[in-house]
Design a protein around this motif. Structure first.
Motif, PDB file in Angstrom:
ATOM      1  N   ALA A  37       0.821  -1.213   0.000  1.00 35.86           N
ATOM      2  CA  ALA A  37       0.000   0.000   0.000  1.00 35.86           C
ATOM      3  C   ALA A  37       0.858   1.267   0.000  1.00 35.86           C
ATOM      4  CB  ALA A  37      -0.932   0.007   1.207  1.00 35.86           C
ATOM      5  N   GLN A  38       1.978   1.239   0.711  1.00 39.81           N
ATOM      6  CA  GLN A  38       2.751   2.457   0.912  1.00 39.81           C
ATOM      7  C   GLN A  38       4.005   2.568   0.042  1.00 39.81           C
ATOM      8  OE1 GLN A  38       1.804   4.982   3.187  1.00 39.81           O
ATOM      9  NE2 GLN A  38      -0.079   3.803   3.041  1.00 39.81           N
ATOM     10  N   LEU A  39       4.542   1.448  -0.425  1.00 37.86           N
ATOM     11  CA  LEU A  39       5.879   1.494  -1.017  1.00 37.86           C
ATOM     12  C   LEU A  39       5.962   0.950  -2.442  1.00 37.86           C
ATOM     13  CD1 LEU A  39       7.761   0.408   2.221  1.00 37.86           C
ATOM     14  CD2 LEU A  39       7.799   2.681   1.197  1.00 37.86           C
ATOM     15  N   ARG A  40       4.840   0.614  -3.056  1.00 39.73           N
ATOM     16  CA  ARG A  40       4.921   0.195  -4.456  1.00 39.73           C
ATOM     17  C   ARG A  40       5.304   1.389  -5.317  1.00 39.73           C
ATOM     18  NH1 ARG A  40      -0.532   0.578  -3.225  1.00 39.73           N
ATOM     19  NH2 ARG A  40      -1.909   1.587  -4.761  1.00 39.73           N
ATOM     20  N   HIS A  41       5.925   1.098  -6.478  1.00 40.52           N
ATOM     21  CA  HIS A  41       6.484   2.156  -7.301  1.00 40.52           C
ATOM     22  C   HIS A  41       6.132   1.901  -8.763  1.00 40.52           C
ATOM     23  CE1 HIS A  41       9.627   4.769  -9.094  1.00 40.52           C
ATOM     24  NE2 HIS A  41       9.596   5.405  -7.937  1.00 40.52           N
ATOM     25  N   GLU A  42       6.040   2.952  -9.525  1.00 36.47           N
ATOM     26  CA  GLU A  42       5.659   2.830 -10.937  1.00 36.47           C
ATOM     27  C   GLU A  42       6.716   2.133 -11.781  1.00 36.47           C
ATOM     28  OE1 GLU A  42       2.877   3.771 -12.980  1.00 36.47           O
ATOM     29  OE2 GLU A  42       2.033   3.515 -10.987  1.00 36.47           O
ATOM     30  N   THR A  43       7.983   2.373 -11.482  1.00 36.00           N
ATOM     31  CA  THR A  43       9.044   1.849 -12.357  1.00 36.00           C
ATOM     32  C   THR A  43      10.068   0.977 -11.656  1.00 36.00           C
ATOM     33  OG1 THR A  43      10.398   3.842 -12.019  1.00 36.00           O
ATOM     34  CG2 THR A  43       8.861   3.846 -13.892  1.00 36.00           C
ATOM     35  N   ARG A  44      10.163   1.054 -10.339  1.00 36.09           N
ATOM     36  CA  ARG A  44      11.212   0.325  -9.614  1.00 36.09           C
ATOM     37  C   ARG A  44      10.666  -0.927  -8.946  1.00 36.09           C
ATOM     38  NH1 ARG A  44      15.895   3.051  -9.073  1.00 36.09           N
ATOM     39  NH2 ARG A  44      16.522   2.250  -7.040  1.00 36.09           N
ATOM     40  N   ALA A  45      11.419  -2.016  -9.091  1.00 34.66           N
ATOM     41  CA  ALA A  45      11.108  -3.252  -8.370  1.00 34.66           C
ATOM     42  C   ALA A  45      11.769  -3.165  -6.997  1.00 34.66           C
ATOM     43  CB  ALA A  45      11.629  -4.458  -9.132  1.00 34.66           C
ATOM     44  N   ARG A  46      10.980  -3.357  -5.952  1.00 39.66           N
ATOM     45  CA  ARG A  46      11.482  -3.156  -4.601  1.00 39.66           C
ATOM     46  C   ARG A  46      11.343  -4.427  -3.758  1.00 39.66           C
ATOM     47  NH1 ARG A  46       9.011   2.875  -3.132  1.00 39.66           N
ATOM     48  NH2 ARG A  46      10.862   4.040  -3.772  1.00 39.66           N
ATOM     49  N   ALA A  47      12.351  -4.661  -2.930  1.00 39.01           N
ATOM     50  CA  ALA A  47      12.273  -5.702  -1.905  1.00 39.01           C
ATOM     51  C   ALA A  47      12.332  -5.006  -0.557  1.00 39.01           C
ATOM     52  CB  ALA A  47      13.419  -6.701  -2.051  1.00 39.01           C
ATOM     53  N   LEU A  48      11.305  -5.164   0.241  1.00 36.34           N
ATOM     54  CA  LEU A  48      11.272  -4.609   1.589  1.00 36.34           C
ATOM     55  C   LEU A  48      11.741  -5.708   2.537  1.00 36.34           C
ATOM     56  CD1 LEU A  48      10.242  -1.778   1.167  1.00 36.34           C
ATOM     57  CD2 LEU A  48       8.869  -3.305  -0.232  1.00 36.34           C
ATOM     58  N   GLN A  49      12.950  -5.542   3.052  1.00 35.31           N
ATOM     59  CA  GLN A  49      13.584  -6.597   3.839  1.00 35.31           C
ATOM     60  C   GLN A  49      13.550  -6.238   5.318  1.00 35.31           C
ATOM     61  OE1 GLN A  49      14.970  -9.668   2.697  1.00 35.31           O
ATOM     62  NE2 GLN A  49      14.838 -10.030   4.900  1.00 35.31           N
ATOM     63  N   ASN A  50      12.788  -6.990   6.084  1.00 37.45           N
ATOM     64  CA  ASN A  50      12.738  -6.790   7.521  1.00 37.45           C
ATOM     65  C   ASN A  50      13.809  -7.644   8.188  1.00 37.45           C
ATOM     66  OD1 ASN A  50      11.509  -5.847  10.061  1.00 37.45           O
ATOM     67  ND2 ASN A  50      11.013  -8.013  10.314  1.00 37.45           N
ATOM     68  N   LEU A  51      14.559  -7.030   9.110  1.00 38.53           N
ATOM     69  CA  LEU A  51      15.595  -7.729   9.862  1.00 38.53           C
ATOM     70  C   LEU A  51      15.253  -7.679  11.338  1.00 38.53           C
ATOM     71  CD1 LEU A  51      18.744  -6.324   8.029  1.00 38.53           C
ATOM     72  CD2 LEU A  51      17.816  -8.636   7.830  1.00 38.53           C
ATOM     73  N   GLY A  52      14.250  -8.448  11.718  1.00 38.20           N
ATOM     74  CA  GLY A  52      13.921  -8.613  13.122  1.00 38.20           C
ATOM     75  C   GLY A  52      14.672  -9.820  13.658  1.00 38.20           C
ATOM     76  N   GLY A  53      14.083 -10.497  14.649  1.00 35.44           N
ATOM     77  CA  GLY A  53      14.687 -11.741  15.100  1.00 35.44           C
ATOM     78  C   GLY A  53      14.788 -12.719  13.947  1.00 35.44           C
ATOM     79  N   ILE A  54      13.685 -12.805  13.193  1.00 38.56           N
ATOM     80  CA  ILE A  54      13.638 -13.545  11.933  1.00 38.56           C
ATOM     81  C   ILE A  54      13.566 -12.522  10.804  1.00 38.56           C
ATOM     82  CG2 ILE A  54      12.202 -15.114  10.543  1.00 38.56           C
ATOM     83  CD1 ILE A  54      13.773 -16.522  12.758  1.00 38.56           C
ATOM     84  N   ALA A  55      14.130 -12.854   9.652  1.00 38.54           N
ATOM     85  CA  ALA A  55      14.123 -11.952   8.505  1.00 38.54           C
ATOM     86  C   ALA A  55      13.023 -12.351   7.532  1.00 38.54           C
ATOM     87  CB  ALA A  55      15.483 -11.986   7.798  1.00 38.54           C
ATOM     88  N   ASN A  56      12.312 -11.355   6.991  1.00 42.87           N
ATOM     89  CA  ASN A  56      11.316 -11.643   5.959  1.00 42.87           C
ATOM     90  C   ASN A  56      11.356 -10.568   4.886  1.00 42.87           C
ATOM     91  OD1 ASN A  56       9.253  -9.508   6.827  1.00 42.87           O
ATOM     92  ND2 ASN A  56       9.450 -10.724   8.683  1.00 42.87           N
TER      93      ASN A  56
END
Length: 251
Positions: A37-56
């Motif tokens: 909802a907040q971080l999609r982009h018209e031209t860029r492919a994005r990976a939102l990488q969370n680094l908590g205890g476990i990474a997703n």
């Protein structure tokens, strides 16, 4: 949630995961809805990488619809690093502040290869993991298997393990161009870990999310708001369940 609603008089939404489980899902990951909802982009492919205890990771191709999003747990985040630091310092430290110990150490390739041999890394998404697999028990087995490796080398290798497992997940299960990797979670404050990610993802711009402290709160607020509006707020194709409205609403 009922106590908060009673004491504040504010509509309160809680217990988000159980509705996804009831709909046949894993109950995680949930933040993919916010990422899309907040971080999609018209031209860029994005990976939102969370680094908590476990990474997703949440992968969002350009101009993505919600059904285009890919998300899953890549493996360990900070959990093994923290457990090793605590154990090797006799509980004097609880985490590798600023990645100093990992920066002092040397990554041992034979140790890293043993870590990456865990069968989790070949499981197809959707998939989730936790401390039962990559927590204190894993750290203890690691230290016992390689007793002659200096402590800082173990911590450096555990840090490289997080970075390598993320890069492996991108290559194996995403397999598309990633223009930008946006890192969030506590591990984003570890410059050694972020540097190791950059080394392993040379074709992507790796940067730290600017609202690092607020992201989880913003994600839960968005899900709560849209659940009250009657919108499906899980990504059923990613959790393994059917699309559904998350949470118990206390008026």
């Amino acid at each position: 949630p009922a106590v908060i609603a009673e004491r504040t008089g504010i509509i309160t939404v809680g217990n988000l995961r159980v509705r996804d489980v009831a709909a046949g899902g894993h109950g995680a990951p949930l933040v993919a809805y916010f990422d899309w909802a907040q971080l999609r982009h018209e031209t860029r492919a994005r990976a939102l990488q969370n680094l908590g205890g476990i990474a997703n990771v949440t992968y969002i191709p350009p101009r993505a619809k919600l059904t285009d999003v890919v998300t899953f747990d890549t493996g360990p985040g900070n959990m093994i690093i923290d457990a090793l630091v605590s154990s090797l310092s006799d509980q004097g430290e609880t985490f590798d502040r600023d990645g100093v110990r990992a920066a002092r150490g040397r990554v041992r390739e034979e140790v890293l290869a043993w870590c990456m041999s865990d069968p989790y890394f070949e499981l197809q998404p959707p998939k989730t993991t936790g401390r039962e697999r990559f927590g204190q028990q894993f750290a203890r087995r690691l230290a016992e298997r390689f007793p002659d490796v200096p402590p800082d080398d173990l911590i450096a290798t555990a840090t490289a393990f997080t970075a390598e497992s993320i890069a492996h997940a991108y290559r194996t299960f995403i397999g598309q161009r990633i223009d930008e990797v946006i890192v969030a979670g506590g591990g984003a404050k570890n410059p050694t870990l972020v540097a190791m990610l950059r080394e392993r993802l040379p074709g992507s711009e790796v940067r730290v999310y600017e609202y690092l402290q607020e992201k989880e709160a913003m994600a839960m607020a968005l899900i709560a708001n849209d659940s009250i509006a009657g919108l499906p707020t899980n990504v059923g194709s990613l959790t393994g369940g059917r699309p559904t409205i998350l949470g118990k609403i206390c008026l």
